[in-house]
Write a protein that holds these residues in place. Sequence first.
Motif, mmCIF file in Angstrom:
data_model
loop_
_atom_site.group_PDB
_atom_site.id
_atom_site.type_symbol
_atom_site.label_atom_id
_atom_site.label_comp_id
_atom_site.label_asym_id
_atom_site.label_seq_id
_atom_site.Cartn_x
_atom_site.Cartn_y
_atom_site.Cartn_z
ATOM 1 N N ARG A 97 -27.585 53.591 -5.407
ATOM 2 C CA ARG A 97 -28.351 54.505 -6.264
ATOM 3 C C ARG A 97 -29.836 54.454 -5.924
ATOM 4 N NH1 ARG A 97 -25.491 52.069 -10.616
ATOM 5 N NH2 ARG A 97 -23.574 53.222 -10.928
ATOM 6 N N LYS A 98 -30.331 53.241 -5.686
ATOM 7 C CA LYS A 98 -31.769 53.070 -5.471
ATOM 8 C C LYS A 98 -32.195 53.337 -4.029
ATOM 9 C CE LYS A 98 -35.587 50.118 -6.649
ATOM 10 N NZ LYS A 98 -36.053 49.029 -7.459
ATOM 11 N N TYR A 99 -31.387 52.913 -3.031
ATOM 12 C CA TYR A 99 -31.861 52.912 -1.652
ATOM 13 C C TYR A 99 -31.060 53.762 -0.673
ATOM 14 C CZ TYR A 99 -34.493 48.903 -3.319
ATOM 15 O OH TYR A 99 -35.329 48.084 -4.031
ATOM 16 N N ASP A 100 -29.815 54.061 -0.950
ATOM 17 C CA ASP A 100 -28.982 54.781 0.022
ATOM 18 C C ASP A 100 -27.951 55.622 -0.724
ATOM 19 O OD1 ASP A 100 -27.645 55.668 2.273
ATOM 20 O OD2 ASP A 100 -27.142 53.682 3.030
ATOM 21 N N PRO A 101 -28.429 56.661 -1.427
ATOM 22 C CA PRO A 101 -27.545 57.414 -2.325
ATOM 23 C C PRO A 101 -26.645 58.433 -1.624
ATOM 24 C CG PRO A 101 -29.771 58.289 -2.454
ATOM 25 C CD PRO A 101 -29.831 57.095 -1.537
ATOM 26 N N GLN A 102 -25.928 57.974 -0.615
ATOM 27 C CA GLN A 102 -24.936 58.826 0.027
ATOM 28 C C GLN A 102 -23.639 58.751 -0.768
ATOM 29 O OE1 GLN A 102 -25.213 58.898 4.503
ATOM 30 N NE2 GLN A 102 -26.144 56.894 4.082
ATOM 31 N N PRO A 103 -22.892 59.845 -0.823
ATOM 32 C CA PRO A 103 -21.706 59.897 -1.697
ATOM 33 C C PRO A 103 -20.697 58.775 -1.479
ATOM 34 C CG PRO A 103 -22.245 62.084 -0.887
ATOM 35 C CD PRO A 103 -23.142 61.116 -0.155
ATOM 36 N N PHE A 104 -20.473 58.365 -0.224
ATOM 37 C CA PHE A 104 -19.459 57.334 0.038
ATOM 38 C C PHE A 104 -19.906 55.947 -0.397
ATOM 39 C CE2 PHE A 104 -21.428 58.934 3.933
ATOM 40 C CZ PHE A 104 -22.229 57.855 4.296
ATOM 41 N N HIS A 105 -21.179 55.796 -0.771
ATOM 42 C CA HIS A 105 -21.655 54.533 -1.353
ATOM 43 C C HIS A 105 -21.692 54.599 -2.880
ATOM 44 C CE1 HIS A 105 -22.584 53.238 2.619
ATOM 45 N NE2 HIS A 105 -23.700 53.907 2.753
ATOM 46 N N LEU A 106 -21.436 55.787 -3.416
ATOM 47 C CA LEU A 106 -21.572 55.995 -4.862
ATOM 48 C C LEU A 106 -20.277 56.373 -5.575
ATOM 49 C CD1 LEU A 106 -24.871 58.072 -4.752
ATOM 50 C CD2 LEU A 106 -24.614 55.739 -5.626
ATOM 51 N N SER A 107 -19.271 56.797 -4.811
ATOM 52 C CA SER A 107 -18.072 57.350 -5.443
ATOM 53 C C SER A 107 -16.814 56.942 -4.691
ATOM 54 C CB SER A 107 -18.193 58.883 -5.459
ATOM 55 O OG SER A 107 -16.946 59.501 -5.578
ATOM 56 N N ASP A 108 -15.823 56.488 -5.437
ATOM 57 C CA ASP A 108 -14.524 56.166 -4.843
ATOM 58 C C ASP A 108 -13.900 57.399 -4.195
ATOM 59 O OD1 ASP A 108 -14.231 53.361 -5.602
ATOM 60 O OD2 ASP A 108 -14.132 54.112 -7.646
ATOM 61 N N ASP A 109 -13.973 58.530 -4.878
ATOM 62 C CA ASP A 109 -13.370 59.754 -4.352
ATOM 63 C C ASP A 109 -14.060 60.197 -3.065
ATOM 64 O OD1 ASP A 109 -11.533 59.819 -6.413
ATOM 65 O OD2 ASP A 109 -12.752 61.149 -7.668
ATOM 66 N N ALA A 110 -15.376 60.184 -3.043
ATOM 67 C CA ALA A 110 -16.109 60.589 -1.839
ATOM 68 C C ALA A 110 -15.815 59.629 -0.687
ATOM 69 C CB ALA A 110 -17.607 60.639 -2.127
ATOM 70 N N ALA A 111 -15.741 58.351 -0.968
ATOM 71 C CA ALA A 111 -15.451 57.364 0.077
ATOM 72 C C ALA A 111 -14.033 57.517 0.609
ATOM 73 C CB ALA A 111 -15.665 55.950 -0.460
ATOM 74 N N ALA A 112 -13.093 57.888 -0.260
ATOM 75 C CA ALA A 112 -11.699 58.047 0.153
ATOM 76 C C ALA A 112 -11.544 59.169 1.180
ATOM 77 C CB ALA A 112 -10.814 58.316 -1.057
ATOM 78 N N ALA A 113 -12.468 60.118 1.174
ATOM 79 C CA ALA A 113 -12.398 61.249 2.103
ATOM 80 C C ALA A 113 -13.064 60.938 3.448
ATOM 81 C CB ALA A 113 -13.067 62.463 1.462
ATOM 82 N N THR A 114 -13.533 59.706 3.629
ATOM 83 C CA THR A 114 -14.202 59.318 4.871
ATOM 84 C C THR A 114 -13.403 58.225 5.578
ATOM 85 O OG1 THR A 114 -15.504 57.498 3.946
ATOM 86 C CG2 THR A 114 -16.433 59.731 3.740
ATOM 87 N N HIS A 115 -13.901 57.803 6.712
ATOM 88 C CA HIS A 115 -13.266 56.690 7.435
ATOM 89 C C HIS A 115 -13.358 55.373 6.663
ATOM 90 C CE1 HIS A 115 -17.476 56.148 8.579
ATOM 91 N NE2 HIS A 115 -17.169 54.923 8.910
#
Length: 149
Positions: A30-48
């Motif tokens: 949230r503070k330093y690297d707010p990319q979706p795959f670091h913030l959301s289980d669903d967003a991360a599931a769609a990536t490698h």
Amino acid sequence: MRYFEDLEVGETARFGAYHVTREEVLAFARKYDPQPFHLSDDAAAATHFGRLAASGWHSCAMAMAMMVEHGKAAPQAVQGAAGVDELRWLKPVHPGDTLRCETELLAKKPSERRPDRGSLLSRLSMFNQDDVLVMTFVARVLIARRPAA
């Protein structure tokens, strides 16, 4: 306290046991690297990554925390770092992982301009609980020479 003269090329150290929590991964992201795959289980599931993954920069911070803690038990006359090269994030770090580090002293060189110090070239390797290599880097560290008696 260990000084430049006390350290030998080829020396290794193993240290750390850093438990990665979901709350910490989310707070850092949230503070330093707010990319979706670091913030959301669903967003991360769609990536490698497959599931929520810590930021690589967070992995570096966790390694630094372990190095500082190790330094309390095995103090060296470190005066800071001059940089990091060859940083590689090899595998994702996930909440629930427990990380540890290994270092190897690759080279050392006395300073030509500052006779009171030298530099060390060291490789850090970070592993998870399954001994999977997750991150590596090579750092140049400044260290004091032994003071004259």
